[in-house]
Motif scaffolding. Sequence first.
Motif, mmCIF file in Angstrom:
data_model
loop_
_atom_site.group_PDB
_atom_site.id
_atom_site.type_symbol
_atom_site.label_atom_id
_atom_site.label_comp_id
_atom_site.label_asym_id
_atom_site.label_seq_id
_atom_site.Cartn_x
_atom_site.Cartn_y
_atom_site.Cartn_z
ATOM 1 N N ARG A 291 0.807 -1.223 0.000
ATOM 2 C CA ARG A 291 0.000 0.000 0.000
ATOM 3 C C ARG A 291 0.841 1.275 0.000
ATOM 4 O O ARG A 291 0.291 2.377 -0.035
ATOM 5 C CB ARG A 291 -0.937 0.020 1.209
ATOM 6 C CG ARG A 291 -2.063 -0.998 1.157
ATOM 7 C CD ARG A 291 -3.143 -0.653 2.172
ATOM 8 N NE ARG A 291 -2.620 -0.592 3.524
ATOM 9 C CZ ARG A 291 -2.622 -1.609 4.386
ATOM 10 N NH1 ARG A 291 -3.111 -2.777 4.006
ATOM 11 N NH2 ARG A 291 -2.138 -1.469 5.597
ATOM 12 N N PRO B 198 2.723 4.494 -1.056
ATOM 13 C CA PRO B 198 2.515 5.341 -2.242
ATOM 14 C C PRO B 198 3.695 5.223 -3.205
ATOM 15 O O PRO B 198 4.853 5.238 -2.791
ATOM 16 C CB PRO B 198 2.411 6.753 -1.650
ATOM 17 C CG PRO B 198 3.141 6.684 -0.339
ATOM 18 C CD PRO B 198 2.891 5.295 0.178
ATOM 19 N N ARG B 199 3.399 5.049 -4.469
ATOM 20 C CA ARG B 199 4.393 4.994 -5.542
ATOM 21 C C ARG B 199 5.374 3.828 -5.404
ATOM 22 O O ARG B 199 6.448 3.839 -6.003
ATOM 23 C CB ARG B 199 5.179 6.309 -5.626
ATOM 24 C CG ARG B 199 4.325 7.522 -5.927
ATOM 25 C CD ARG B 199 5.131 8.819 -5.981
ATOM 26 N NE ARG B 199 5.664 9.199 -4.679
ATOM 27 C CZ ARG B 199 6.945 9.153 -4.370
ATOM 28 N NH1 ARG B 199 7.835 8.715 -5.237
ATOM 29 N NH2 ARG B 199 7.344 9.542 -3.175
ATOM 30 N N ASP C 30 5.213 7.576 5.314
ATOM 31 C CA ASP C 30 5.249 6.767 4.094
ATOM 32 C C ASP C 30 6.033 7.441 2.968
ATOM 33 O O ASP C 30 6.855 6.813 2.299
ATOM 34 C CB ASP C 30 3.822 6.498 3.608
ATOM 35 C CG ASP C 30 3.132 5.392 4.391
ATOM 36 O OD1 ASP C 30 3.805 4.731 5.202
ATOM 37 O OD2 ASP C 30 1.921 5.192 4.187
ATOM 38 N N ALA C 31 5.731 8.717 2.715
ATOM 39 C CA ALA C 31 6.364 9.408 1.589
ATOM 40 C C ALA C 31 7.876 9.449 1.753
ATOM 41 O O ALA C 31 8.630 9.234 0.785
ATOM 42 C CB ALA C 31 5.803 10.819 1.454
#
Length: 390
Positions: A205, A207-208, A244-245
């Motif tokens: 899940r 991001p990217r 997360d990023a």
Amino acid sequence: MATVDTIVSDLAQRARETGRLGIDTEFMGEGRYRPLLCLVQVVVEGDGEGGEVRVEVLDPLGAGFDAAPLADVLADPDVEIVLHAGRQDVALLRRVWETDVRNVFDTQVAAGFAGRRAQLGYEALLSELLGVRLRKSASFTRWDARPLSEEQVHYAREDVLHLLQLADALQAQLSERGRLEWAREECRALEDVSDERDADAIFARLPRVNSLDPAQRAVARELVEWREAVAREGDRPVPSVLPDAALVEIAKRRPQSMERLAQIRGLNEGTLRRRGPAIVATVERGRARAPIPSDGVRTPPPDPADAPLIALAEALVRAGAARAELAYELLAARADLQRIVTAVREGASEPDVRTLQGWRRELVGLELLELLEGRRSLRVGPDREIVVSD
């Protein structure tokens, strides 16, 4: 005065005798890795026909608290477990009490089958069905603080005081409509909910994450495992350890020094100071891992031409929900309709979505497929209702 152990044992015994137990929890999730179970409210039927229910507010944070008798009852398929909006309660009790929760009857889920709006709150449902009004005075409070105030205890008791009566009213309505088994089937899905954190699912899940090459993905996977361990051991929210990023950007750049790490956006000075060396060491371990290939072909974005078909499909499902006096949300979600429309457009096999399964298929699923295949149509009836025509 009865001891806590005696109270818990008596509740468990009464639940087995009557075949039913109502339960609710209070918990604190703020500032923690996973929610902390702070209070458990239990209601069982009283002695004698028409007797008052017995409500107990139990403190799982108390010294020596033993939940084993109640945990065994929760796992007993012969005892109906009544909750309201119980998804998080079930997940929490399963983890903390190390038990299964079987034979669930969720009054919020059941209300949707009785013609009530979806996700109706407990207070509103009590008012509509039983004419009972609650004083929700302590809903946002520190449940982990001790001692509890009288106001907190009163609030906690009220959360289950009428729970069994509410279940009775809903079950009577559902039986009259022939939908009690539909509601029970929907409630069974709650038995498997969990708040355990799965590293594979968390990684997928990110991001990217699919934009990373296999070597970078291996670093990201190592960072996920490290972040989970740090958050779990310190009982801290995961994003406070590493957002997360920032995790994905670190995996992309794979810094080998503190200087390079400091150049990455999304890392504040506090995180760099406290966790920087550990992050660099984790990146190095990730470099040594076997590369992780991409999961395969990514799901293509929806075709813009699908939008009118999805709107048409939603109109049919909403009309079916209105005819059956069911909450629309029990039948479909937009993601379900998108998958159905895509499958019909591409001539693919039916997607595995709930709208096309079981009683939902009979109610609206088959009509929906026939509509998208051009074998049915919609029109506006004389009372401005949607009519499905052959």
